[in-house]
Scaffold this active site. Structure first.
Site, mmCIF file in Angstrom:
data_model
loop_
_atom_site.group_PDB
_atom_site.id
_atom_site.type_symbol
_atom_site.label_atom_id
_atom_site.label_comp_id
_atom_site.label_asym_id
_atom_site.label_seq_id
_atom_site.Cartn_x
_atom_site.Cartn_y
_atom_site.Cartn_z
ATOM 1 N N GLU A 30 0.836 -1.209 0.000
ATOM 2 C CA GLU A 30 0.000 0.000 0.000
ATOM 3 C C GLU A 30 0.867 1.254 0.000
ATOM 4 O OE1 GLU A 30 -0.185 2.008 2.981
ATOM 5 O OE2 GLU A 30 -0.372 0.653 4.695
ATOM 6 N N ARG A 32 0.775 -2.740 12.203
ATOM 7 C CA ARG A 32 0.007 -3.627 11.325
ATOM 8 C C ARG A 32 -0.449 -2.916 10.053
ATOM 9 N NH1 ARG A 32 -0.545 -8.203 14.055
ATOM 10 N NH2 ARG A 32 -1.973 -9.121 12.550
ATOM 11 N N CYS A 60 7.765 -1.376 -1.945
ATOM 12 C CA CYS A 60 8.911 -2.276 -2.055
ATOM 13 C C CYS A 60 10.048 -1.969 -1.092
ATOM 14 C CB CYS A 60 9.434 -2.314 -3.483
ATOM 15 S SG CYS A 60 10.184 -0.758 -4.051
ATOM 16 N N HIS A 90 12.802 0.172 -7.833
ATOM 17 C CA HIS A 90 12.260 -1.057 -7.241
ATOM 18 C C HIS A 90 13.389 -1.833 -6.574
ATOM 19 C CE1 HIS A 90 9.390 -4.148 -6.458
ATOM 20 N NE2 HIS A 90 10.073 -5.056 -7.126
ATOM 21 N N ASP A 125 10.659 -11.334 -3.814
ATOM 22 C CA ASP A 125 10.094 -9.994 -3.959
ATOM 23 C C ASP A 125 8.704 -9.978 -3.339
ATOM 24 O OD1 ASP A 125 9.218 -7.510 -4.670
ATOM 25 O OD2 ASP A 125 9.587 -7.726 -6.814
#
Length: 285
Positions: free
Chosen positions: A53, A78, A83, A122, A137
């Site tokens: 998210e 939580r 990435c 990334h 990943d």
């Protein structure tokens, strides 16, 4: 004359990982031995549990990459992340267990033609294990693989979700997923390492640049059992089955979005939390 400049995260002491808390967060109860079985098990549980998210950039909150901040957000609060946070946490967990790991950089190709040069924003994890190189990943959005992949070219590999393969073109490698019968590029790799200082720079662009996807689109996703994928893209929620068929549901209000975030992704936000997303202008009302 000296300048008073704060030290970058890469120069600061990094907090050790609370491995028990991490395993509790992802509900992993398997072996802690350095093995392929352990690697697959951790990757699968992570992707099934911690959502991808980008809510913090949309709420004008900084995304911090030091290990204490990542643990606080993804484990104790939580929440999810993207990435640099997700694979940063996985990198720390595998390293703590004794795996030989290295951070690699990549250029995302989802939604872009292969010939278009995209930013190197990334992060993935390379693991040397049992005489073979593997890639893991847990942070490539709605297509995070639920198993580690062998760094072998042109060989389809099964996961609990989509089939994957790595192909090579010239000096570059491409991670592909089989989606509705077609192999599609997810990202391009040169296998160059990505130290923390480079992640800081890329993360700054990703979370703050006005043209970044992460400042313009709302993206939340999580894998579910039996090959299912759950995705929220802007004002649409979808459940995609193992055959790639998606049931889509429009989201009509901020409260409905907050309810879906809590029910399907375990992310609990307050109605008072400001979310500014150009693709969903009514969120800011």
């Amino acid at each position: 004359m000296s300048l008073n400049i704060s030290a970058p995260v890469s120069d600061l002491p990094q907090a050790p990982l609370d491995l028990d808390a991490y395993f509790s967060r992802i509900a992993y109860t398997g072996s802690r031995e350095v093995s392929v079985e352990t690697l697959h098990g951790i990757v699968e549980r992570h992707v099934l549990t911690i959502p991808f998210e980008n809510l913090d950039p949309l709420m004008q909150r900084p995304v911090r990459l030091d290990s204490a901040s990542i643990q606080q957000k993804l484990i104790h609060d939580r929440r999810g992340g993207y990435c640099f946070e997700q694979n940063g946490l996985l990198l720390l967990a595998l390293e703590t267990l004794g795996f030989e790991v290295r951070p690699l950089s990549a250029r995302v190709k989802i939604g872009y033609p292969r010939e278009q040069v995209t930013p190197r924003t990334h992060l993935i994890v390379r693991i040397e294990l049992e005489g073979m190189s593997w890639l893991a990943d847990v942070g490539v959005g709605g297509l995070s693989p639920t198993a580690a992949l062998r760094l072998l070219t042109d060989e389809p590999q099964s996961t609990p979700h989509e089939r994957r393969r790595i192909v090579k073109s010239g000096s570059l490698y491409y991670h592909q997923a089989l989606l509705q019968g077609e192999w599609q590029d997810l990202y391009e790799m040169s296998l160059e390492e990505m130290p923390l200082i480079d992640r800081e720079v890329a993360n700054w662009f990703t979370s703050t640049h006005p043209g970044s996807r992460f400042r313009n689109l709302l993206m939340v996703s999580r894998a579910a059992p039996n090959g299912v994928r759950l995705t929220m893209l802007n004002d649409e929620f979808s459940i995609r089955d193992a055959n790639g068929v998606a049931k889509k549901h429009p989201i009509g209000s901020k409260q409905e979005m907050l309810d879906l975030l809590a029910e399907h992704f375990g992310v609990n936000l307050s109605p008072d939390d400001p979310i500014v997303c150009p693709a969903v202008p009514w969120l800011a009302e």
